[in-house]
Design an enzyme around this catalytic site. Structure first.
Site, PDB file in Angstrom:
ATOM      1  CE  LYS A  35      -4.119  -2.052   1.998  1.00  0.00           C
ATOM      2  NZ  LYS A  35      -5.060  -2.140   3.109  1.00  0.00           N
ATOM      3  CE  LYS A  48     -13.299  -4.286   1.446  1.00  0.00           C
ATOM      4  NZ  LYS A  48     -13.461  -3.920   2.839  1.00  0.00           N
ATOM      5  CE  LYS A 103      -5.774  -8.191  -1.577  1.00  0.00           C
ATOM      6  NZ  LYS A 103      -5.749  -7.941  -0.175  1.00  0.00           N
TER       7      LYS A 103
HETATM    8  P1  TYM Z   1     -10.440  -6.160   4.813  1.00  0.00           P
HETATM    9  O1  TYM Z   1     -11.465  -5.176   5.274  1.00  0.00           O
HETATM   10  O2  TYM Z   1      -9.523  -5.770   3.716  1.00  0.00           O
HETATM   11  O3  TYM Z   1     -11.138  -7.507   4.358  1.00  0.00           O
HETATM   12  C1  TYM Z   1     -12.088  -8.174   5.151  1.00  0.00           C
HETATM   13  C2  TYM Z   1     -11.887  -9.662   5.048  1.00  0.00           C
HETATM   14  O4  TYM Z   1     -12.009 -10.098   3.686  1.00  0.00           O
HETATM   15  C3  TYM Z   1     -10.900 -10.912   3.347  1.00  0.00           C
HETATM   16  N1  TYM Z   1     -10.614 -10.749   1.910  1.00  0.00           N
HETATM   17  C4  TYM Z   1     -10.557 -11.754   1.020  1.00  0.00           C
HETATM   18  N2  TYM Z   1     -10.722 -13.079   1.149  1.00  0.00           N
HETATM   19  C5  TYM Z   1     -10.620 -13.833   0.038  1.00  0.00           C
HETATM   20  N3  TYM Z   1     -10.358 -13.333  -1.203  1.00  0.00           N
HETATM   21  C6  TYM Z   1     -10.185 -12.009  -1.377  1.00  0.00           C
HETATM   22  N4  TYM Z   1      -9.948 -11.514  -2.583  1.00  0.00           N
HETATM   23  C7  TYM Z   1     -10.281 -11.147  -0.236  1.00  0.00           C
HETATM   24  N5  TYM Z   1     -10.172  -9.815  -0.057  1.00  0.00           N
HETATM   25  C8  TYM Z   1     -10.376  -9.573   1.262  1.00  0.00           C
HETATM   26  C9  TYM Z   1      -9.767 -10.405   4.211  1.00  0.00           C
HETATM   27  O5  TYM Z   1      -8.751 -11.366   4.359  1.00  0.00           O
HETATM   28  C10 TYM Z   1     -10.490 -10.113   5.506  1.00  0.00           C
HETATM   29  O6  TYM Z   1     -10.603 -11.270   6.293  1.00  0.00           O
HETATM   30  N6  TYM Z   1      -6.891  -5.892   8.311  1.00  0.00           N
HETATM   31  C11 TYM Z   1      -8.215  -6.410   8.020  1.00  0.00           C
HETATM   32  C12 TYM Z   1      -9.298  -5.900   8.971  1.00  0.00           C
HETATM   33  C13 TYM Z   1      -9.066  -6.157  10.421  1.00  0.00           C
HETATM   34  C14 TYM Z   1      -9.123  -7.407  11.079  1.00  0.00           C
HETATM   35  C15 TYM Z   1      -8.922  -7.125  12.468  1.00  0.00           C
HETATM   36  C16 TYM Z   1      -9.341  -8.713  10.662  1.00  0.00           C
HETATM   37  C17 TYM Z   1      -8.813  -5.201  11.365  1.00  0.00           C
HETATM   38  N7  TYM Z   1      -8.719  -5.793  12.609  1.00  0.00           N
HETATM   39  C18 TYM Z   1      -8.911  -8.134  13.423  1.00  0.00           C
HETATM   40  C19 TYM Z   1      -9.333  -9.720  11.629  1.00  0.00           C
HETATM   41  C20 TYM Z   1      -9.115  -9.440  12.998  1.00  0.00           C
HETATM   42  C21 TYM Z   1      -8.581  -5.977   6.619  1.00  0.00           C
HETATM   43  O7  TYM Z   1      -8.082  -5.031   6.099  1.00  0.00           O
HETATM   44  O8  TYM Z   1      -9.607  -6.685   6.073  1.00  0.00           O
END
Ligand code: TYM
Length: 333
Positions: A114, A200, A197
């Site tokens: 990023k 968003k 992947k």
């Molecule tokens: P975020 O908001 O980017 O994504 C949310 C969840 O979706 C999963 N994900 C995917 N899984 C499969 N294929 C994809 N293409 C794909 N894109 C996204 C992510 O792995 C995630 O599980 N850092 C985290 C948010 C967070 C978090 C936490 C997660 C903050 N605190 C504590 C777990 C525990 C994030 O940016 O997810």
């Protein structure tokens, strides 16, 4: 008997979640809430690491909560809340920042990716400290399992390392969490660029299936997804990344296995297969989109759910933070 704890979070950075979010993470949140003590949060503070418009952030946070409920996250079975409602996340986040090494944090691939995109000067310090706030999210609730997609594995590993380090320096305080990552579906790829992947922040949304998009638009995106060479519907991530991605999506939503689908489409072309994927996806998402729109009409109800969730979450968060402060030697009030 106490049920194992689970915690996960999702960022409210867009108007809609995408299919990767659902298949990689939220689908497991829904399954785990049945026999786990589950805490799920919309991580609105994490969303501040990129510049945001206040009205948009508010709207997207509520859209996120509504989508989670529409997707099956049930406030009667789990604790659904907003990260910013529990100040202990920031407080434990600071402790995690003091525990993590600069080099260790610099190795986080999400930060590297990023920050490379926006350049050092425009990258927020919060993006660098992001994984330590995430560790706090998890450790505050003493989570045993963290259901996430593959891209979060490194952050969960860091969380385990920090928890272990704290426990060995200051005495047993945190449960060591385990990443709960599916073998299939943990990485859903972009439909136009099937080796990357689904994200968003993709340059174009043509390859991203959004839950809140219209059925027509999603059907069109699937039907015009990138086609591999050949015409055989076969799971082969090297030779046929596009078809393999669509097979993974079909399986996860239809419940059919890959061999079943390969047999079903034997002798038929990609066109028939894509039409079937489009139908499965569109019919699956149709009621979810409508339910989300319905939930958004009743903002008071959503705010009440989130307030009640925060009241439950706070009890656990306060206890963990107070034990942490005590073990660190911070003087009690
Ligand atoms: P975020 O908001 O980017 O994504 C949310 C969840 O979706 C999963 N994900 C995917 N899984 C499969 N294929 C994809 N293409 C794909 N894109 C996204 C992510 O792995 C995630 O599980 N850092 C985290 C948010 C967070 C978090 C936490 C997660 C903050 N605190 C504590 C777990 C525990 C994030 O940016 O997810």
């Amino acid at each position: 008997m106490t049920r194992p704890r689970v915690l996960s979070g999702i960022q409210p950075t867009h108007d809609s979640f995408h299919l990767g979010n659902y298949l990689g993470a939220i689908k497991q949140w829904v399954e785990l809430q049945a026999d786990h003590d589950a805490f799920y949060c919309v991580v609105d503070l994490h969303a501040l690491t990129i510049e945001t418009d206040p009205a948009l952030l508010r709207k997207r946070t509520l859209v996120s909560a509504a989508q989670l409920i529409a997707l099956g996250v049930d406030p009667n079975k789990c604790t659904l809340f907003l990260q910013s409602h529990i100040s202990q996340h920031n407080q434990l986040g600071w402790i995690m920042e003091c525990l993590a090494g600069f080099g260790e944090a610099s190795r986080m691939t999400q930060f590297k990716d990023k920050s490379q995109k926006s350049g050092t000067d425009r990258t927020a310090v919060g993006l660098f400290t992001y994984p330590m706030l995430q560790a706090a999210d998890i450790l505050l609730y003493q989570a045993d399992r963290v259901p996430v997609g593959e891209d979060q594995r490194q952050h969960i590993e860091l969380t385990r390392d920090l928890a272990g380090r704290f426990n060995s320096r200051y005495g047993q305080t945190f449960q060591l969490p385990q990443a709960y990552i599916l073998k299939s579906g943990a990485k859903i790829n972009d439909l136009q660029d099937p080796t990357s992947k689904m994200s968003k922040s993709a340059a174009t949304m043509q390859g991203v299936i959004e839950i809140m998009d219209t059925p027509e638009s999603n059907a069109k995106k699937i039907k015009s997804s990138m086609t591999d060479t050949g015409r055989e519907v076969r799971f082969d991530t090297e030779e046929k990344p596009g078809i393999s991605n669509l097979l993974t999506i079909h399986c996860a939503l239809s419940g059919k296995t890959i061999p079943e689908l390969e047999a079903e489409f034997e002798g038929k072309g990609y066109g028939d297969f894509k039409a079937s994927v489009a139908e499965i996806v569109v019919e699956y998402l149709r009621p979810i989109r409508l339910r989300t729109l319905e939930l958004l009409e009743d903002e008071k109800y959503l705010l009440k759910i989130l307030r009640e969730g925060a009241d439950k979450a706070r009890i656990v968060a306060e206890k963990t933070l107070s034990d942490t402060y005590k073990n660190l030697g911070l003087v009690e009030r």
